[in-house]
Design an enzyme around this catalytic site. Structure first.
Site, short mmCIF file in Angstrom:
data_model
loop_
_atom_site.label_atom_id
_atom_site.label_comp_id
_atom_site.label_asym_id
_atom_site.label_seq_id
_atom_site.Cartn_x
_atom_site.Cartn_y
_atom_site.Cartn_z
N HIS A 242 0.85 -1.19 0.00
CA HIS A 242 0.00 0.00 0.00
C HIS A 242 0.88 1.25 0.00
O HIS A 242 0.68 2.17 -0.80
CB HIS A 242 -0.93 -0.01 1.21
CG HIS A 242 -1.59 1.32 1.47
ND1 HIS A 242 -2.54 1.85 0.63
CD2 HIS A 242 -1.41 2.24 2.45
CE1 HIS A 242 -2.93 3.03 1.10
NE2 HIS A 242 -2.24 3.30 2.20
N ASP B 15 8.10 21.52 -26.31
CA ASP B 15 8.21 20.18 -25.74
C ASP B 15 9.21 20.25 -24.61
O ASP B 15 9.67 21.35 -24.28
CB ASP B 15 8.63 19.14 -26.79
CG ASP B 15 8.11 17.75 -26.44
OD1 ASP B 15 8.12 17.41 -25.24
OD2 ASP B 15 7.68 17.02 -27.34
N TRP C 232 7.62 -0.61 3.94
CA TRP C 232 8.20 0.14 2.82
C TRP C 232 9.56 0.69 3.20
O TRP C 232 10.40 0.94 2.34
CB TRP C 232 7.25 1.28 2.38
CG TRP C 232 7.40 2.57 3.12
CD1 TRP C 232 6.95 2.84 4.36
CD2 TRP C 232 8.06 3.76 2.66
NE1 TRP C 232 7.28 4.13 4.71
CE2 TRP C 232 7.96 4.72 3.69
CE3 TRP C 232 8.73 4.12 1.48
CZ2 TRP C 232 8.50 6.01 3.57
CZ3 TRP C 232 9.25 5.40 1.38
CH2 TRP C 232 9.14 6.32 2.42
N SER D 25 13.72 5.72 -13.45
CA SER D 25 12.70 6.48 -14.16
C SER D 25 12.56 7.89 -13.59
O SER D 25 12.54 8.88 -14.32
CB SER D 25 11.37 5.73 -14.05
OG SER D 25 10.30 6.61 -14.25
N SER D 26 12.50 7.98 -12.25
CA SER D 26 12.33 9.29 -11.62
C SER D 26 13.50 10.21 -11.94
O SER D 26 13.33 11.39 -12.20
CB SER D 26 12.24 9.15 -10.10
OG SER D 26 11.12 8.44 -9.74
N HIS E 140 13.48 11.48 3.63
CA HIS E 140 12.87 12.76 3.97
C HIS E 140 12.74 13.72 2.79
O HIS E 140 11.69 14.28 2.58
CB HIS E 140 13.46 13.43 5.20
CG HIS E 140 12.43 14.36 5.74
ND1 HIS E 140 11.39 13.95 6.53
CD2 HIS E 140 12.19 15.65 5.48
CE1 HIS E 140 10.57 14.95 6.75
NE2 HIS E 140 11.03 16.01 6.12
N GLU F 133 12.26 12.75 0.01
CA GLU F 133 11.14 12.11 -0.69
C GLU F 133 9.79 12.66 -0.22
O GLU F 133 8.88 12.87 -1.02
CB GLU F 133 11.21 10.59 -0.48
CG GLU F 133 10.01 9.81 -0.94
CD GLU F 133 9.86 9.77 -2.46
OE1 GLU F 133 10.86 10.02 -3.15
OE2 GLU F 133 8.75 9.49 -2.93
N TYR G 110 9.20 15.62 0.70
CA TYR G 110 8.99 16.90 0.02
C TYR G 110 8.80 16.72 -1.47
O TYR G 110 8.13 17.54 -2.11
CB TYR G 110 10.13 17.86 0.35
CG TYR G 110 10.17 18.15 1.83
CD1 TYR G 110 8.98 18.41 2.49
CD2 TYR G 110 11.33 18.10 2.57
CE1 TYR G 110 8.95 18.62 3.85
CE2 TYR G 110 11.31 18.33 3.94
CZ TYR G 110 10.12 18.59 4.58
OH TYR G 110 10.09 18.79 5.92
N SER H 270 -0.73 26.70 -5.32
CA SER H 270 -0.31 28.08 -5.55
C SER H 270 -0.76 28.61 -6.92
O SER H 270 -0.70 29.81 -7.18
CB SER H 270 1.21 28.21 -5.45
OG SER H 270 1.64 27.78 -4.19
N HIS I 113 14.97 12.59 12.20
CA HIS I 113 13.75 12.65 13.02
C HIS I 113 12.85 11.45 12.76
O HIS I 113 11.87 11.27 13.46
CB HIS I 113 13.01 13.99 12.88
CG HIS I 113 12.32 14.22 11.57
ND1 HIS I 113 12.17 15.46 11.03
CD2 HIS I 113 11.72 13.37 10.71
CE1 HIS I 113 11.50 15.36 9.90
NE2 HIS I 113 11.23 14.11 9.68
N HIS I 114 13.20 10.64 11.77
CA HIS I 114 12.50 9.36 11.62
C HIS I 114 13.12 8.30 12.52
O HIS I 114 12.65 7.18 12.56
CB HIS I 114 12.56 8.89 10.17
CG HIS I 114 11.88 9.82 9.22
ND1 HIS I 114 10.57 9.69 8.86
CD2 HIS I 114 12.33 10.91 8.56
CE1 HIS I 114 10.23 10.66 8.02
NE2 HIS I 114 11.29 11.42 7.83
N THR J 141 7.10 26.59 5.96
CA THR J 141 5.77 26.05 5.69
C THR J 141 4.71 27.05 6.11
O THR J 141 3.74 27.31 5.39
CB THR J 141 5.58 24.72 6.45
OG1 THR J 141 6.73 23.91 6.23
CG2 THR J 141 4.36 23.99 5.96
N LYS K 259 4.37 29.88 3.66
CA LYS K 259 3.53 29.53 2.51
C LYS K 259 2.06 29.65 2.86
O LYS K 259 1.27 30.24 2.13
CB LYS K 259 3.82 28.08 2.07
CG LYS K 259 5.00 27.97 1.14
CD LYS K 259 5.12 26.56 0.62
CE LYS K 259 6.27 26.47 -0.34
NZ LYS K 259 5.88 26.44 -1.73
N ARG L 117 1.47 0.58 15.05
CA ARG L 117 1.22 0.36 13.62
C ARG L 117 1.55 -1.09 13.28
O ARG L 117 2.23 -1.77 14.01
CB ARG L 117 2.18 1.22 12.78
CG ARG L 117 2.08 2.66 13.00
CD ARG L 117 3.22 3.37 12.29
NE ARG L 117 3.00 3.41 10.85
CZ ARG L 117 3.76 4.11 10.02
NH1 ARG L 117 4.79 4.79 10.47
NH2 ARG L 117 3.53 4.12 8.72
#
Lengths: 623, 204, 351
Positions: free
Chosen positions: A79, A108, A143, A173-174, A257, A259, A261, A272, A306-307, A332, A335, A454
């Site tokens: 998931h 293009d 994951w 790919s990314s 991390h 990731e 963002y 925006s 922080h993870h 943040t 924004k 979890r």
């Protein structure tokens, strides 16, 4: 390596048929590739949703036996992987593809064939990641794949093979896509479009692309190390040989991390765009929004630990990362306040795209605030690995990313298809998702702090979690209903939607200055940009009070002869190269001979690509 | 590998820098993080192997210094190849391209013999300790980069041989050169953090 | 406005129903972090409340402002002209950059002091505890007292417990919600933490880091008791189990000498003796794979805190442990009925 003259091999001839299903295999048009990305990512989104619904059903009551514990762990692992790598990221890329060239006034992307390659590698990577289901062993170690649970000693079933190989392909790919957009945005802007005149969505795409090309190599190395551990027996993460499981965590979160963002910045960019359009005001504090986006991108590199607050890195490290984490709340906040400033004294139109954008803001604030509570290390010691985190991350990724992307779909659908989406169904879609997501995820704050960890497939009724789990499960069905309404709306609007015209929203950016759907060449004449809201400034002048007054005469672009616009030719080599790569990666699980076949196909693809003539053969008569 | 830019329709870019050149720089920046992560892994595990063979028992620094020197020299020949095509010297291009590829191949041969020696003589392999694991993966992935570079150089050599690399296409050679110099620089870093830091242990 | 509120009252009451339901129907929340029973959990909870209320304040102010804007600035049918095009306001930008910084700086101070407070036990007398995690059970060793037990932890009330944590296989996380937040157990590392129970009672503990198939069933029980009760418990654990008689003696013989056949995770296994894996003090064989069983009869739960320790449950467990705890490392053995009774009698006799 253009080959201007000399003998041409028939195999190297460029395909000339752009229509029919074959046309989709050879297309290099950024808009068509964007559509491919969009459709594929929505399909994967549905798959991830089915996984989520199954998880919720299993947890709907205590000691349920709908799925076995091992299937449950495969479901929650897949998931997360599906939603992150196969739904949210590629759906963002779909928007990069469709919108970026239009917003910067380009015909293009910089490397159209590389763009096609990105898509095909993504598709094959997604299939490879999911192939584990077919043999009954999808990845099931989470994951985040904390070693040594991912080693062959503990992942007995072998599902993590698909994790390693699938993510390596998806990373390729990314990165290919991100390189392309970096060059496109920096190098292909219309004359006059300086960096500080770029639309914010383009800015956020640029920041996201930089994050991708810097974060992906780190996870690539981690995956290579894990892959060698699994396939060859090396010792990177083998504690009995001195390997350190914490190294995996560092590599994973140094990628992981940024990731986060990568997942949220495109949505922030979309919001925006949508907020100013439907408030009829320019984005408030543009330079601050842009700079805070860039700052968030930078800070994304300084907070990975922080993870890992409960890993035992020690109080000094934890305190340091607590401070850097808390700092991210500042840009943040900037924004969010500027979005408020955009709405302030505006003329707010509540259509579906706007509702999703506003929903994004409200839900993202909740997710951001709960994020601050686990930046505080000691409080996090109680929250880490509980449903409180599940609640937080879904407020940020569902309430945030997904809502932002839905806003984008409703906003740009008319540009892509030429038809408006149905507003009644759209509003129903919005409210079902908004209510459903709150029903599902709000109670998780509570059950998490009530001690529910979890990734448990069963729990004891004596814990007092029964009611709210059932409640969440009911909420998940409301979300499902919302998604079904969305699919129905898409299908219906494609056939019966109101014709949109060039500029259904009275838009501010260049994509609204051209027909919907745009012609293959996008702009008959490359526009010249003199202001930030490039298209708006062609439509309105401000009087002395700052009130926009419509300019009577609309700039015409009809006269230009479009026959001599040169567009990149079609090519099947991106598909062939991606296919070769896929065969290669599948081969790792099958036999070395398959790897060799894959390599040969890939090399053929690369050489064919490199020596492909720039244009179709003259005798084909298309040029 | 390279984007086809049409003959008479060369688009001007915002920065004036060619797309492909920017792509190459972005790629090399990204590759820095790739090697950075591999080198970080190596350094983190340095001295953590719980069984031998240990680095100071297997390294032959004079031998590796020679192959490092060979690779460094190939950067010089690469520069000469680019200079040749820029002034339209087809013969020079062919000679120096071949020389660069040859030097790269000698380096790879050196690495091949070094690896075989470690495995057969020292009993060091990918799996017997952390040193073997991190050493072979780090230097192996560098070797893979060199291999790709040699293939590119040889491809260009064959093209030049057939007279298919014109003076106006010197950017192709320049891009190959950028990649090649990057791979060289990475080797200097690897040679330092993997081999040279062990020199005191070997001598002392 | 007031009128509106009166109209809304039934709705508001309806919103309360689920809250009432949870509190009324489920009076016990054995893993609630809101019911802190020791200084570490209390400090963590206090910090949470500080940030929680700050967050509530920000939430109300910011979302309130948004909702005000939605209502006030919604598009009306008869707008004369488009709104004024404002582009920004430098003073505002500086204000809303600095204001959050101040709030964040305020919450950072208690965060950092609490980090250091919870990192090390306070000076004074402490009890050392070594926790070793296994897939999927807990080994508890008291180095000062020279005793080892499994899955049930006893601690004296009011004494700081100085914990060191290790893992034998994968990463686990040690968590007693009412006493202290979690700390991971990482193979190859020794982590430390401390906690203290301020009142006597039973507290639930669990593994919080996903650790494989039976992660959901890797739990444990903490008994916090008066010093004298704790001392008595320590003495009882130090004592070697006495001589068994009758059925229990037969069970002991089976435990040590009988090799059972069966299956483990789908593979056939043969000649498995209980004592090959489990230690009972005083026996000639000392197994070290599964939990120590020396005083298993005195424990409240079996299977790592998953089910009450009763003769019936023990029997069910011995018959098919994988059914009770899928994935468990204990094989499912073919044990005859009379052998089962004997083994249960023996295990229950291990007080």
């Amino acid at each position: 390596m253009a080959v201007a003259s000399g003998r041409k091999y028939s195999v190297l001839r460029r395909p000339t048929v752009a229509t029919g299903w074959w046309g989709w295999f050879v297309t290099v048009d950024h808009k068509r590739i964007g559509i491919l990305y969009g459709i594929t990512s929505v399909l994967f989104f549905l798959l991830g949703g089915i996984e989520a619904i199954t998880l919720r059903l299993q947890l709907s009551n205590p000691e349920n036996a709908l799925v076995s514990p091992d299937v449950f762990s495969q479901l929650f692992t897949m998931h997360a992987l599906t939603m992150i790598f196969l739904a949210i990221m590629p759906l963002s890329v779909a928007f990069f593809n469709i919108v970026i060239p239009l917003q910067i006034g380009a015909r293009d992307v910089a490397f159209p064939r590389l763009n096609a390659l990105s898509y095909w590698v993504y598709l094959f990577g997604g299939l490879l990641l999911n192939a584990g289901w077919l043999v009954g062993r999808a990845p099931g170690s989470g994951w985040f794949a904390y070693s040594p649970l991912t080693s062959t000693a503990f992942d007995v079933a072998g599902g993590m093979d698909f994790y390693v190989l699938g993510l390596l392909m998806l990373g390729t790919s990314s990165m290919a896509g991100a390189f392309n957009f970096i060059v496109t945005i920096i190098n292909m802007r219309a004359p006059g479009m300086t960096l500080m005149r770029m639309p914010v969505f383009t800015w956020m795409t640029l920041v996201t692309s930089f994050l991708l090309v810097t974060a992906m190599p780190v996870i690539t190395v981690a995956l290579i190390e894990l892959g060698f551990d699994r396939f060859v027996g090396t010792n990177f993460f083998n504690p009995t040989m001195g390997g350190d499981p914490v190294l995996w965590q560092h590599l994973f979160w140094v990628f992981g991390h940024p990731e986060v963002y990568i997942l949220i910045l495109p949505a922030m960019g979309i919001v925006s765009e949508v907020l100013p359009t439907f408030s009829k005001k320019p984005l408030f504090g543009y330079p601050f929004i842009v700079l805070s986006g860039v700052f968030i991108g930078f800070m994304g590199w300084t907070v990975w630990s922080h993870h890992m607050f409960t890993v035992g890195l020690g109080p000094v490290a934890n305190a340091t990362f607590a401070v850097t984490t808390v700092l991210i709340a500042v840009p943040t906040g900037v924004k969010i306040f500027n979005w408020l400033g955009t709405l302030w004294r505006g003329s707010i139109e509540f259509n579906t795209a706007m509702l999703f954008a506003l929903g994004f803001v409200i839900l993202f604030i909740i997710g951001g605030l709960s994020g601050v509570t686990h930046a505080a290390v000691p409080a996090d010691a109680q929250q880490q690995d509980t449903y409180y985190i599940v609640a937080h991350l879904h407020y940020v990724l569902f309430g945030g990313s997904i809502f932002g992307l839905f806003a984008g779909i409703y906003y740009w659908f008319p540009k892509v298809t030429g038809r408006l989406m149905n507003e009644k169904l759209g509003k129903l879609n919005f409210w079902l998702l908004f209510i459903g997501m709150n029903l599902t995820f709000a109670p998780m704050h509570w059950v998490g702090l009530d001690g529910m960890p979890r990734r448990i497939y069963t729990y004891d009724s004596a814990m007092g979690w029964d009611f709210w789990n059932l409640f969440s499960t009911v909420g998940s069905w409301v979300i499902l209903l919302g998604v079904l309404v969305f699919l129905h709306n898409i299908m219906r609007s494609l056939r019966k939607g109101e014709v949109a015209g060039n500029d259904p929203w009275d838009g501010r950016t260049l994509e609204w200055s051209i027909p919907s759907p745009p012609p293959e060449y996008n702009f008959a004449e490359i526009p010249t940009v003199s202001e930030r809201d490039a298209f708006w400034s062609e439509k309105y002048v401000e009087n002395e009070d700052g009130i926009p007054i419509p300019i009577k005469k609309r700039p015409s672009s009809g006269g230009k002869d479009t026959n001599d616009i040169h567009m990149p030719g079609l090519s099947y080599f991106p598909f062939v190269t991606a296919l070769g790569m896929a065969i290669c990666f599948f081969g790792v699980l099958i036999h070395i001979s398959v790897i060799v076949i894959g390599l040969v196909v890939m090399l053929f693809g690369i050489y064919g690509w490199a020596f492909e003539p720039a244009d179709p053969e003259p005798e084909s008569g298309s040029h | 590998m390279a984007q086809v830019v049409s003959h008479n329709d060369h688009p001007t870019t915002t920065t004036g820098l060619d797309h492909r050149k920017m792509l190459m720089w972005a790629f090399l920046g990204s590759d820095c993080l790739f090697f950075g992560s591999l080198i970080a892994t190596y350094l983190l595990y340095r001295g953590k192997s719980i069984t031998g063979p240990y680095p100071h028992e297997v390294f032959n620094i004079p031998y590796t210094s020679i192959s490092a020197f060979v690779l460094l020299m190939s950067s010089l020949t690469m520069v000469l190849a680019l200079a040749a095509i820029q002034r339209g010297d087809q013969r020079g291009l062919k000679v120096w391209l071949l020389a660069t590829a040859l030097l790269g191949t000698i380096f790879l041969g050196g690495q091949y013999f070094e690896f075989t020696f470690f495995v057969e003589h020292n009993g060091l392999n990918l799996t017997n300790n952390l040193f073997g694991t991190t050493f072979f993966i780090l230097t192996g992935f560098h070797g893979l980069h060199v291999t790709v570079g040699v293939i590119i150089l040889l491809s260009f050599f064959v093209m030049a041989w057939r007279g298919r690399v014109s003076q106006t296409q010197h950017l192709n050679i320049e891009l190959a050169g950028l990649y090649w110099h990057f791979v060289d620089i990475v080797w200097i870093v690897i040679f330092t953090v993997v081999y040279l830091v062990e020199a005191p242990n070997i001598i002392g | 406005m007031l009128h509106n509120l009166t109209k809304l009252r039934p709705v508001l009451l309806l919103l309360l129903v689920p809250v009432l339901l949870t509190t009324a129907c489920f009076p016990s929340h054995p893993q609630s972090t809101f019911e802190a029973a020791g200084p570490v959990a209390e400090a963590q909870l206090k910090l949470f409340y500080i940030i929680f209320w700050a967050a509530v304040f920000v939430f109300v102010v910011v979302n309130g402002a948004f909702i005000y804007a939605f209502i006030k600035y919604r598009r009306r049918a008869n707008e004369a002209h488009l709104p004024k095009q404002t582009h920004g306001h430098t003073v505002l930008e500086i204000t809303w950059t600095i204001a959050p910084m101040i709030i964040l700086a305020i919450i950072t101070v208690p965060t950092i002091t609490t980090i250091f407070y919870t990192a090390e036990p306070p000076p004074g007398k402490t009890l050392e505890l070594k926790v070793i995690a296994h897939q999927w059970w807990w080994e508890f060793e008291y180095p000062d007292l020279g005793i080892t037990t499994a899955n049930e932890l006893h601690v004296p009330v009011g004494m700081a417990i100085d914990v060191s944590l290790e893992s034998k296989d994968v990463i686990h996380s040690f968590w007693i919600p009412k006493l202290a937040g979690k700390m991971d157990l990482v193979p190859g590392h020794i982590n430390t933490m401390w906690f203290q129970a301020d009142r006597a009672g039973e507290f639930y503990g669990l593994c919080a880091e996903f650790c494989g198939t039976a992660h959901a069933q890797m739990r444990f029980m903490v008994h916090a008791e008066k010093q004298s009760d704790f001392d008595a418990w320590v003495e009882s654990i130090k004592a070697t189990p006495g001589e068994m008689t009758g059925l229990a003696a037969k069970g002991k013989d089976l435990f040590v000498n009988k090799g059972f056949d069966g299956t483990l995770r789908g593979e056939k296994v043969t000649a498995q003796r209980c004592a090959f894996c489990h230690t009972v003090e005083g026996l000639p064989i000392r197994g070290a794979v599964g939990p120590v069983l020396t005083h298993v009869g005195g424990r409240e739960t079996i299977g790592a805190g998953i089910i009450d320790n009763s003769a019936g449950n023990l029997k069910a467990w011995l018959t098919n442990p994988d059914k009770m705890k899928p994935g468990v490392g204990m094989p499912t053995l073919s044990i005859a009925d009379d052998e089962l009774d004997a083994l249960v009698a023996y295990l229950e006799g291990l007080q």
